[in-house]
Design an enzyme around this catalytic site. Structure first.
Site, short mmCIF file in Angstrom:
data_model
loop_
_atom_site.label_atom_id
_atom_site.label_comp_id
_atom_site.label_asym_id
_atom_site.label_seq_id
_atom_site.Cartn_x
_atom_site.Cartn_y
_atom_site.Cartn_z
N ARG A 1 43.28 -0.48 30.01
CA ARG A 1 42.31 0.08 30.13
C ARG A 1 42.00 0.42 28.78
O ARG A 1 40.93 1.19 28.75
CB ARG A 1 42.44 1.59 31.11
CG ARG A 1 42.16 1.08 32.71
CD ARG A 1 41.99 2.15 33.40
NE ARG A 1 42.40 3.58 32.96
CZ ARG A 1 43.36 4.49 33.16
NH1 ARG A 1 44.18 3.80 33.96
NH2 ARG A 1 43.33 5.52 32.72
N ASN A 2 42.79 0.35 27.83
CA ASN A 2 42.39 0.45 26.34
C ASN A 2 41.14 -0.36 25.95
O ASN A 2 41.12 -1.86 26.11
CB ASN A 2 43.46 0.26 25.43
CG ASN A 2 43.21 0.86 23.98
OD1 ASN A 2 42.30 0.57 23.29
ND2 ASN A 2 43.98 2.04 23.73
N ALA A 3 40.10 0.01 25.33
CA ALA A 3 38.89 -0.54 25.09
C ALA A 3 38.99 -1.43 23.70
O ALA A 3 37.90 -1.95 23.42
CB ALA A 3 37.55 0.47 24.95
#
Length: 180
Positions: A51-53
């Protein structure tokens, strides 16, 4: 990662060590995180949490597939003049949160050597407030004078969801656009 006794009595602390920098000699922009999170450390990859952008943002800005294999993504950063590293070489931190980094047990990376090896760097971008504050407190006072532009960016971490992806993308796009 080795659990160690925590002298604060708050529970076990874990000593963690970061990764080597990813940087071509002609890099113009350096992106700095604080220290890789647990998912990244386990996979030995920058920004490995799903979920890290970071990778979706970098892919949109630099024009590569965010689902490409890790080596291709790293090469795309380098081709775009972007280097990747962390402020800290090692620290004690339970879990992944920057707020849990023990200030009395941190070791910054060797930025004097890094900047000497990468003379074309003109901009340092901080992936989140903790990276910026750690750098300004523990690195910047020890550096020789050098004209660098510093840019504070919203964290790409899933723990920092205050800004939308679109807002983060807009700010990051401006920062990662290589200066002339």
């Amino acid at each position: 990662m080795q659990p160690q006794a925590d002298s604060t009595g708050a529970g076990p602390s874990t000593r963690v060590q970061g990764f080597a920098p990813v940087a071509a000699r002609d890099a113009r922009i350096l992106v700095l995180g604080s220290m890789p999170g647990v998912a990244s450390l386990r996979q030995a990859r920058y920004y490995a949490h799903p979920r890290n952008a970071f990778w979706p943002i970098a892919a949109q800005v630099l024009g590569f597939d965010p689902a490409a294999d890790y080596a291709r993504r790293l090469q795309a950063l380098q081709d775009g003049g972007v280097a990747l590293w962390d402020v800290l070489w090692a620290c004690e931190r339970p879990g992944s949160l920057d707020a849990d980094i023990r200030v009395d047990a941190l070791v910054p990376n060797d930025f004097i050597a890094f900047f000497a090896a990468h003379p074309r760097l003109v901009r340092v971008c901080f992936n989140g407030a903790k990276a910026a504050s750690l750098y300004r407190r523990h690195v910047l006072p020890r550096l020789p004078q050098r004209s660098l532009q510093y840019v504070d960016l919203p964290s790409t971490s899933p723990a920092h969801a205050a800004a939308s992806f679109e807002k983060k993308l807009a700010v990051w796009r401006e920062a990662l656009t290589a200066p002339a």
